[in-house]
Scaffold this motif. Structure first.
Motif, short mmCIF file in Angstrom:
data_model
loop_
_atom_site.label_atom_id
_atom_site.label_comp_id
_atom_site.label_asym_id
_atom_site.label_seq_id
_atom_site.Cartn_x
_atom_site.Cartn_y
_atom_site.Cartn_z
N GLN A 136 -2.76 -25.26 4.90
CA GLN A 136 -4.15 -25.16 5.37
C GLN A 136 -5.00 -24.43 4.35
OE1 GLN A 136 -5.63 -24.53 9.62
NE2 GLN A 136 -5.66 -22.46 8.82
N ASN A 139 -6.13 -26.72 1.79
CA ASN A 139 -7.13 -27.68 2.26
C ASN A 139 -8.52 -27.08 2.41
OD1 ASN A 139 -5.18 -29.64 2.43
ND2 ASN A 139 -5.04 -29.65 4.66
N ASP A 142 -12.21 -28.27 0.95
CA ASP A 142 -11.94 -29.55 0.28
C ASP A 142 -12.36 -30.69 1.20
OD1 ASP A 142 -11.05 -31.75 -1.05
OD2 ASP A 142 -8.93 -31.18 -1.08
N VAL A 145 -9.99 -33.96 2.09
CA VAL A 145 -8.77 -33.92 2.90
C VAL A 145 -8.68 -35.18 3.75
CG1 VAL A 145 -7.65 -32.75 4.85
CG2 VAL A 145 -8.57 -31.41 2.96
N ARG A 149 -3.20 -35.53 5.60
CA ARG A 149 -3.06 -34.12 5.22
C ARG A 149 -3.42 -33.21 6.38
NH1 ARG A 149 -6.54 -33.40 -0.07
NH2 ARG A 149 -6.14 -31.18 0.36
N TYR A 150 -4.43 -33.57 7.11
CA TYR A 150 -4.85 -32.78 8.28
C TYR A 150 -3.74 -32.76 9.33
CZ TYR A 150 -7.02 -32.21 12.88
OH TYR A 150 -7.30 -31.84 14.18
N LYS A 222 -12.85 -25.32 6.93
CA LYS A 222 -11.73 -26.17 7.37
C LYS A 222 -12.23 -27.58 7.68
CE LYS A 222 -9.18 -22.38 9.55
NZ LYS A 222 -8.73 -21.82 10.86
#
Length: 309
Positions: A136, A139, A142, A145, A149-150, A222
């Motif tokens: 995390q 990420n 970014d 993402v 990936r999440y 996030k």
């Protein structure tokens, strides 16, 4: 659950008064206690009658709480469960070290079950959670993402402890591998759905009900599923607005971003994804022995989807 809370309180005492103060502060904040409930229910639904389920349920809650302490420091969060975070109240250093204390105390407690398989499950889960935290971190800020990936972060950071909790219940009951894997799959899908809804609520919930501020994920940089979907569906200027907000972590554009999320119906897809996970979870419990524990596991599916906090 009263027995679990009692086990938590019994095991949080320390000769170091600051640890006692922080422990009392975070435990008094309450919480949903879903992971310990999941362990208790899966143990009972498979016929467990021994003495260890309360202690191990307390263990998974302490591990979860330790991750929250560390999360809040990393995220620089100021509010959780409607009150100041531990780091806001006691400082970052004290919170990190208190989290370390909770981890180490949890491992002291888990050996009382005298079950190497359970030790392996909890050790593996704790390690995977740590990997999820690092994923995390990579990420953050970014906007590129991907959904994959999440979801990998969710699988490591959240679903892993749900999965471990359910698996431990089945292991305690002495189930065979098939039932153990079935319980673990239920926990994993519930955990995934739970985090999906959590991320949706960050763009649709009410602060008074959630116990935290709307838009905290964006402020922390996030890129969660609501924003990933919105960026896939919106026009180029709107996508750039969201990308810039993720990169900067500034939430001044939150009203516009909320409008974009709403117009693209991004939350509909998030809820549909969570519903698909919960449908799988329901399938894992359909074949279990009828009774109050099975009904509670079924009801947990509905709660995970319909909650507002």
């Amino acid at each position: 659950m009263l027995e679990v809370d009692a086990a938590i309180r019994r095991n949080l005492s320390s000769e170091v008064q600051l640890i006692n103060a922080i422990s009392a502060y975070i435990i008094s904040a309450g919480g949903k206690r879903l992971r310990p409930a999941l362990l208790l229910l899966t143990a009972k639904v498979h016929g467990y009658t021994g003495p260890h389920h309360h202690t191990l349920a307390a263990v998974v809650e302490l591990i979860h709480t330790a991750t929250l302490l560390h999360d809040d420091v990393v995220d620089e969060s100021a509010l959780r469960r409607g009150r100041k975070t531990s780091n806001a109240a006691f400082g970052n250093a004290a919170s990190v070290l208190a989290g370390d204390f909770l981890y180490s105390r949890a491992f002291q407690m888990m050996v009382t079950a005298d079950n190497l398989r359970i030790l392996q499950i909890l050790a593996d889960a704790t390690n995977v959670i740590a990997e999820g935290e690092v994923l995390q971190l990579l990420n953050l800020h970014d906007p590129e993402v991907s959904v994959e990936r999440y979801l990998k972060v969710i699988g490591y950071k959240t679903a892993a402890l749900f999965e471990a909790s359910a698996r431990i219940g089945a292991v305690l009951a002495g189930c065979g591998k098939e039932l153990e894997d079935n319980a673990a799959a239920y926990g994993r899908t519930i955990g995934t759905a739970f985090q999906l809804i959590d991320d949706a609520l960050d763009y649709s919930g009410k602060p008074g009900e959630m116990g935290k501020n709307v838009g905290d994920d964006l402020r922390e940089g996030k890129p969660t599923l609501p924003l990933i979907v919105a960026m896939q569906r919106c026009a180029a200027p709107e996508r750039k607005l969201i990308e810039d907000a993720i990169r900067s972590g500034h939430a001044e554009e939150m009203p516009q971003i909320l409008r974009i999320v709403d117009q693209t119906r991004a939350l509909d897809l998030v809820y549909a994804t969570a519903q698909a996970e919960l449908s799988k979870a329901r399938g894992f419990v359909d074949a279990l022995k009828p009774g109050p524990e099975r009904e509670a596991l079924i009801n947990l599916c509905a709660y995970s989807l319909d909650r507002s906090a």
